[in-house]
Design an enzyme around this catalytic site. Structure first.
Site: not given
Ligand code: ZN
Length: 211
Positions: A33-34, A83, A87, A177
């Site tokens: 993620d991210d 995603h 955010h 992440h």
């Molecule tokens: Zn995230």
């Protein structure tokens, strides 16, 4: 899947329904993620080496920072999940806003890779009826995880490695992440060992199709 995900061959589908040794091979979906980040390509290198794939749950407004990384990920058969654009916590937004940020991320992915994005990874794992309804309207699936490595908290390669190994089992969806160098270091160690143990690294979409 998102763009580069390989279509399921008739052979693979058949294998999924029979007891051939290949079908018995444990599979695991590693999700990151991210990103994208400057560390992402080290993961792409190892997935490419082992013929496996990961799912990269990208933030829409980061895509233009590393377009080559994103394009490469898709080209090599990895999956891009949305995603969110920035955010945001979607459960605090109305349906129109949620639709807008999912669509803008999906559009950005399409413009860059030509691929469709069909997976939504919730921010903060937060899911509500609105998000589920929007996902259904957009013909996308919402996927959280079965194992949280807490890599964002430990920021330690060994701790992340241990968390991945402890959570590894057939059908597991592991949350990491790829914005942390320590996470990528730990994940690379885990991928090496899991590969030795016979694991197949699959995208979330592939896991859903085959399990
Ligand atoms: Zn995230």
């Amino acid at each position: 899947g998102c763009g580069g995900a390989r279509p399921v061959s008739a052979e693979a589908e058949e294998a999924g329904e029979t007891d051939t040794p290949d079908a018995a091979r444990p599979m695991i979906a590693l999700t990151f993620d991210d990103g994208p980040s400057v560390h992402t390509e080290r993961l792409l290198n190892l997935f490419a080496k082992y013929g496996g794939h990961g799912t990269f749950c990208v933030i829409g407004n980061r895509i233009d920072l590393l377009p080559d990384t994103v394009a490469r990920a898709v080209r090599e058969g990895n999956e891009l999940a949305g995603h969110s654009w920035d955010h945001c916590q979607r459960t605090r937004l109305g349906a129109d806003k949620v639709t807008e940020e999912i669509e803008s991320t999906r559009q950005k992915i399409f413009e860059l890779t030509g691929g469709a994005c069909t997976v939504i990874r919730p921010t903060y794992g937060a899911v509500n009826d609105t998000l589920m309804r929007v996902a259904k309207d957009l013909d996308m699936i919402v996927v959280n995880w079965s194992v949280d490595t807490l890599d964002w908290k430990t920021r330690d390669a060994d701790a992340t490695y241990r968390a991945v190994m402890q959570g590894a089992e057939d059908g597991a969806i592991i949350l990491c992440h790829d914005i942390y160098s320590s996470t990528v270091d730990g994940a690379l160690m885990a991928i090496d060992i899991l590969q030795e143990q016979g694991y197949e690294f699959v995208t979330v979409n592939e896991l859903y199709r085959r399990r």
